[in-house]
Design an enzyme around this catalytic site. Structure first.
Site, PDB file in Angstrom:
ATOM      1  N   MET A   1      62.758  68.789  51.335  1.00  0.00           N
ATOM      2  CA  MET A   1      62.827  68.670  52.809  1.00  0.00           C
ATOM      3  C   MET A   1      64.273  68.598  53.296  1.00  0.00           C
ATOM      4  O   MET A   1      64.684  67.575  53.858  1.00  0.00           O
ATOM      5  CB  MET A   1      62.027  67.428  53.250  1.00  0.00           C
ATOM      6  CG  MET A   1      60.570  67.479  52.873  1.00  0.00           C
ATOM      7  SD  MET A   1      59.729  65.888  53.098  1.00  0.00           S
ATOM      8  CE  MET A   1      60.234  65.004  51.620  1.00  0.00           C
TER       9      MET A   1
ATOM     10  N   THR B   1      65.545  62.724  52.155  1.00  0.00           N
ATOM     11  CA  THR B   1      65.658  63.197  53.533  1.00  0.00           C
ATOM     12  C   THR B   1      65.763  61.982  54.429  1.00  0.00           C
ATOM     13  O   THR B   1      65.289  60.902  54.070  1.00  0.00           O
ATOM     14  CB  THR B   1      64.427  64.043  53.936  1.00  0.00           C
ATOM     15  OG1 THR B   1      64.453  64.307  55.336  1.00  0.00           O
ATOM     16  CG2 THR B   1      63.142  63.330  53.611  1.00  0.00           C
ATOM     17  N   ASN B   2      66.378  62.134  55.581  1.00  0.00           N
ATOM     18  CA  ASN B   2      66.448  61.047  56.550  1.00  0.00           C
ATOM     19  C   ASN B   2      65.188  60.965  57.398  1.00  0.00           C
ATOM     20  O   ASN B   2      64.547  59.924  57.483  1.00  0.00           O
ATOM     21  CB  ASN B   2      67.658  61.245  57.470  1.00  0.00           C
ATOM     22  CG  ASN B   2      68.963  60.847  56.831  1.00  0.00           C
ATOM     23  OD1 ASN B   2      69.419  59.715  56.933  1.00  0.00           O
ATOM     24  ND2 ASN B   2      69.599  61.796  56.145  1.00  0.00           N
TER      25      ASN B   2
ATOM     26  N   CYS C   1      71.319  63.404  58.751  1.00  0.00           N
ATOM     27  CA  CYS C   1      70.534  64.515  58.201  1.00  0.00           C
ATOM     28  C   CYS C   1      71.242  64.853  56.904  1.00  0.00           C
ATOM     29  O   CYS C   1      72.466  65.033  56.899  1.00  0.00           O
ATOM     30  CB  CYS C   1      70.505  65.713  59.141  1.00  0.00           C
ATOM     31  SG  CYS C   1      69.882  67.229  58.371  1.00  0.00           S
ATOM     32  N   THR C   2      70.524  64.909  55.810  1.00  0.00           N
ATOM     33  CA  THR C   2      71.185  65.043  54.512  1.00  0.00           C
ATOM     34  C   THR C   2      71.898  66.382  54.328  1.00  0.00           C
ATOM     35  O   THR C   2      72.690  66.540  53.400  1.00  0.00           O
ATOM     36  CB  THR C   2      70.162  64.821  53.375  1.00  0.00           C
ATOM     37  OG1 THR C   2      68.915  65.430  53.726  1.00  0.00           O
ATOM     38  CG2 THR C   2      69.930  63.336  53.164  1.00  0.00           C
ATOM     39  N   GLU C   3      71.646  67.355  55.239  1.00  0.00           N
ATOM     40  CA  GLU C   3      72.387  68.623  55.181  1.00  0.00           C
ATOM     41  C   GLU C   3      73.680  68.587  56.001  1.00  0.00           C
ATOM     42  O   GLU C   3      74.551  69.448  55.818  1.00  0.00           O
ATOM     43  CB  GLU C   3      71.511  69.773  55.675  1.00  0.00           C
ATOM     44  CG  GLU C   3      70.482  70.292  54.680  1.00  0.00           C
ATOM     45  CD  GLU C   3      69.253  69.403  54.593  1.00  0.00           C
ATOM     46  OE1 GLU C   3      68.489  69.545  53.624  1.00  0.00           O
ATOM     47  OE2 GLU C   3      69.053  68.566  55.495  1.00  0.00           O
TER      48      GLU C   3
END
Length: 238
Positions: A10, A83-84, A197-199
């Site tokens: 995700m 994921t957050n 957001c992990t991205e």
């Protein structure tokens, strides 16, 4: 060493970072040929994305809670959600497992507290910014004042995340757009930026900012490793 259970997919870009960081950091700590003990269950993001847009958090909770149960049955000692946003359904996860669950907002709050900051900007999907599952922990447990962008900027960041970052696309235009949002928040007195957001850390490396950035995925990984390597520990993360 305890076994870390990861719920990934995700998106897969951030899940890849989690796996890479966990193994590299364990090797740095233990040396030699050591790597981490990890079990990964990866979901189909298309299903999660569809349910998110339908605002069907109960079914999302069912999906990730089932993944957590798979991890526990497979022998994981702790569950880490890569994921957050999906921490919104963390209660459904914890209700279904007997092993600890490491909440990303909690470990992020501790990291901010260590730097003695009081006012921070939260960036992420619009759900992460607008819902209270993240901010209530930061406020109640760590006494932080959390600022979010205005609606136009929230929509802009959300679109960047879903149409670009989650597909592995990182553009200079999106980077500049996000930096401008942060600069506006600095005028309001924010002392740090939560990359919720992990991205997002793949878009922003923090080098163009004069205030600290908090890479939530990196913080999350470090906390999981600390827990995993704590010899004979029976301590549950808070």
């Amino acid at each position: 060493m305890k076994t870390i259970g990861l719920i990934g997919g995700m998106g897969w870009e951030s899940s890849k970072l989690y796996y890479d960081r966990i193994n590299k950091e364990v090797n740095q700590v233990l040396g030699g040929s050591h790597s981490a003990k990890v079990i990964l269950v990866s979901v189909d993001f298309a299903e999660i994305e569809k349910l998110t847009f339908q605002n069907d958090w109960k079914r999302i909770g069912n999906v990730v809670a089932n993944s957590a149960k798979q991890l526990e049955r497979a022998g994981a000692d702790i569950v880490v959600l890569c994921t957050n946003l999906i921490h919104m359904v963390s209660e459904q996860i914890t209700n279904e497992i007997s092993i600890p669950f490491l909440h990303i907002a909690d470990v992020t709050g501790k990291a901010i507290q260590k730097q003695h900051l009081k006012k921070v900007l939260l960036l992420g999907t619009k759900y992460t910014m607008e819902k209270d599952f993240y901010t209530k922990i930061l406020k109640a447990s760590y006494g932080l004042k959390v600022v979010i962008p205005n609606k136009k900027d929230r929509d802009n960041i959300n679109e960047i995340i879903y149409t670009e970052l989650l597909k592995g696309i990182f553009t200079a235009n999106s980077r500049q757009s996000t930096l401008k949002i942060i600069e506006k928040a600095q005028l309001l007195g924010v002392e740090g930026v939560i990359l919720g957001c992990t991205e997002l850390p793949m878009l922003l490396d923090g080098s163009d900012l004069r205030i600290p950035t908090f890479d939530t995925g990196k913080i999350h990984v470090h906390a999981a490793i600390e827990w995993s390597l704590k010899s004979l520990s029976t301590t549950t993360p808070h």
